[in-house]
Write a protein that holds these residues in place. Structure first.
Motif, short mmCIF file in Angstrom:
data_model
loop_
_atom_site.label_atom_id
_atom_site.label_comp_id
_atom_site.label_asym_id
_atom_site.label_seq_id
_atom_site.Cartn_x
_atom_site.Cartn_y
_atom_site.Cartn_z
N LEU A 244 0.88 19.20 -14.02
CA LEU A 244 1.71 19.99 -14.93
C LEU A 244 1.76 21.45 -14.48
CD1 LEU A 244 3.37 20.52 -17.44
CD2 LEU A 244 1.28 20.40 -18.81
N LEU A 245 0.63 21.99 -14.08
CA LEU A 245 0.60 23.38 -13.60
C LEU A 245 1.40 23.53 -12.31
CD1 LEU A 245 -3.14 24.25 -14.29
CD2 LEU A 245 -1.15 25.17 -15.48
N TRP A 246 1.37 22.50 -11.46
CA TRP A 246 2.12 22.55 -10.20
C TRP A 246 3.62 22.40 -10.44
CZ3 TRP A 246 4.65 18.34 -7.56
CH2 TRP A 246 5.08 18.68 -6.28
N LEU B 116 2.84 11.94 -14.14
CA LEU B 116 1.90 12.37 -15.18
C LEU B 116 1.66 11.24 -16.18
CD1 LEU B 116 1.59 15.77 -16.89
CD2 LEU B 116 1.81 13.76 -18.34
N THR B 117 2.73 10.56 -16.58
CA THR B 117 2.59 9.46 -17.54
C THR B 117 1.64 8.39 -17.01
OG1 THR B 117 4.82 9.82 -18.42
CG2 THR B 117 3.83 7.65 -18.78
N HIS B 118 1.76 8.04 -15.74
CA HIS B 118 0.91 6.98 -15.20
C HIS B 118 -0.49 7.48 -14.86
CE1 HIS B 118 4.82 4.97 -14.93
NE2 HIS B 118 4.12 3.84 -14.95
N LEU B 119 -0.65 8.76 -14.61
CA LEU B 119 -2.01 9.29 -14.50
C LEU B 119 -2.76 9.13 -15.82
CD1 LEU B 119 -1.47 12.59 -12.45
CD2 LEU B 119 -2.73 10.55 -11.70
N PHE C 186 5.53 8.21 -7.25
CA PHE C 186 6.55 8.81 -8.12
C PHE C 186 6.92 10.22 -7.65
CE2 PHE C 186 5.16 5.65 -11.40
CZ PHE C 186 6.40 5.08 -11.60
N LEU C 187 5.97 10.92 -7.04
CA LEU C 187 6.26 12.27 -6.57
C LEU C 187 7.03 12.27 -5.26
CD1 LEU C 187 2.83 13.98 -7.37
CD2 LEU C 187 5.00 14.29 -8.58
N ALA D 3 7.84 13.92 -11.54
CA ALA D 3 6.60 14.52 -12.06
C ALA D 3 6.24 13.95 -13.42
CB ALA D 3 6.76 16.04 -12.14
N ALA D 4 7.24 13.75 -14.29
CA ALA D 4 6.97 13.20 -15.63
C ALA D 4 6.44 11.77 -15.53
CB ALA D 4 8.22 13.25 -16.49
#
Length: 441
Positions: free
Chosen positions: A34-36, A53-56, A107-108, A49-50
């Motif tokens: 999120l910070l990146w 993050l969701t899968h992290l 995803f990224l 990115a979303a």
């Protein structure tokens, strides 16, 4: 229900702890992501990115905590002893953790190979766990709602992982599949068929036991998981068949059932015999309130087209469900399960001759409360970041980082406590055993 618990059948402490200590690391990675990414992450729920993050959070945090909890709960609650639990935990934890990292990277970057490797690792890791847990549960009668819910949650996990693997393989376009529709069904099974069913099965035991509330009504506990899974299967069929006249109603019925569970849990909490709430109860209350808010928002967006047209509402709903609901309740459970496991294993080590300190000493109360406050702030900032990303994206990332670094610190403190007390108990037992021999001489 408490009379049905068999703590002497618990697996080695290292087995569930492996999962519990891994989970905060992925939440920390989500905060760093999120910070990146900054405000761009909130442009849509479909940004790379979303999705990363969701899968992290779902695979890296939630799945790790739930697998660790099941590893502990199956033998204690259901009498289902998993064969070689420490080896199983090591293999599953490594496969799922590595797969979650590859999936987020996929995803990224949208490299098909990363998705395929992630599918292999997560799929094989979860399949190994399902085989081990299924073998342990085979032949165990569903004598209460918790055992039945645990069995159904394994079915939900199986479907969720199969759909996820199918999606990962199909993302390179090699398979002609309706990806958006399949993603929606995958999301439904992951959130409802696996997570909510397992959460409810655990809640039927831990809420009355740890929060000193009345038991869930038998009519509700006995029917909830079956009702929810029936609605989910019916909705999946209707959505796949394109029956738009039916699928929204089935989805709404499932959401209302989840809201009923959250409301009932809050009502039982209100009847707790505790003089004041501890951190676990505050976490559960936040989780149930967030769940109700997410359900209300989903129902409103589904029935009110003007609201449904706004791109922010799915992100708001996701933050409420993931961070406010699932993460809150899981952290709350960790703050009961981990100290209890540490205390229980130390008590067994003492063999009735040396007793460990009180369970409340495992993690300092003020550290629990401060971490809880940090989590509450992170949730508030994440909700604000959905609406005003330019202003709140970076503060939300910092708050999420602080809250989960604090969580990791608290869990590591419990491990340190266990190691120190184990040495003390072993030394005391050695002295006690040596004393009679010296007296005889």
């Amino acid at each position: 229900m408490q009379a049905l618990l068999s703590f002497d059948q618990a697996p080695p402490l290292a087995a569930p702890l492996r999962f519990f200590l891994t989970a905060p690391l992925f939440a920390i990675l989500a905060a760093l992501l999120l910070l990146w990414s900054g405000p761009d992450l909130f442009a849509s729920r479909w940004t790379g990115a979303a999705l990363a993050l969701t899968h992290l959070i779902t695979v890296g945090f939630m799945l790790q905590v739930m697998l660790g909890a099941m590893l502990q709960i199956l033998p204690v609650v259901a009498g289902a002893n998993i064969s070689r639990p420490e080896l199983l935990a090591t293999l599953v934890n490594a496969a799922v953790a590595t797969g979650a990292l590859l999936l987020a990277s996929g995803f990224l970057s949208y490299q098909p190979l990363l998705f395929e490797l992630a599918a292999v690792l997560i799929g094989s890791g979860v399949a190994l766990f399902i085989v081990g847990a299924g073998h342990a549960l085979y032949g165990v009668p569903s004598t209460n709602a918790t055992i039945g819910g645990l069995k159904l949650s394994l079915l939900g996990l199986t479907v969720t992982i199969c759909l996820g693997v199918l999606l990962a393989v199909a993302l390179d376009g090699s398979l002609a599949l309706p990806l958006m529709q399949l993603t929606s069904i995958h999301l439904g099974w992951g959130f409802v068929g696996w997570s909510v069913v397992l959460l409810a099965a655990v809640a039927f035991v831990v809420v009355p036991m740890f929060q000193m509330t009345p038991a869930y009504p038998e009519w509700f506990a006995g029917r909830f998981s079956w009702t929810l899974l029936t609605l989910l299967v019916s909705w999946s069929v209707a959505d796949s068949a394109g029956w738009q006249w039916l699928s929204p109603w089935l989805a709404a019925a499932a959401v209302l059932a989840i809201a009923a569970f959250a409301a009932l849990t809050l009502q039982l909490q209100g009847r707790s015999k505790r003089a004041r709430f501890d951190a676990t109860q505050h976490y559960w209350r936040l989780a149930m309130l967030s769940t109700l808010a997410a359900c209300a928002l989903w129902l409103a967006a589904s029935s009110w087209p003007t609201l449904g047209e706004h791109s922010e509402w799915p992100l708001l709903c996701g933050v409420l469900a993931l961070f406010g609901g699932f993460m809150s309740v899981m952290i709350g459970m960790l703050y009961k399960i981990v100290p209890f496991l540490v205390w229980s294993h130390l008590q067994n080590l003492g063999r009735g001759r040396v007793f460990p300190p009180n369970m409340n000493k495992v993690i300092a109360g003020h550290q629990l409360n401060r971490q809880m406050q940090a989590h509450f702030v992170a949730l508030a900032l994440l909700l604000a970041a959905v609406l005003w990303p330019e202003w709140f994206a970076y503060p939300a990332g910092l708050a999420l980082l602080a809250a989960n670094a604090w969580l990791l610190r608290n869990l590591l403190a419990a491990v340190t406590f266990y190691r120190q007390q184990r040495l003390t108990i072993e030394e005391t037992l050695t002295r006690v055993s040596a004393a009679p021999a010296e007296a005889r001489q």
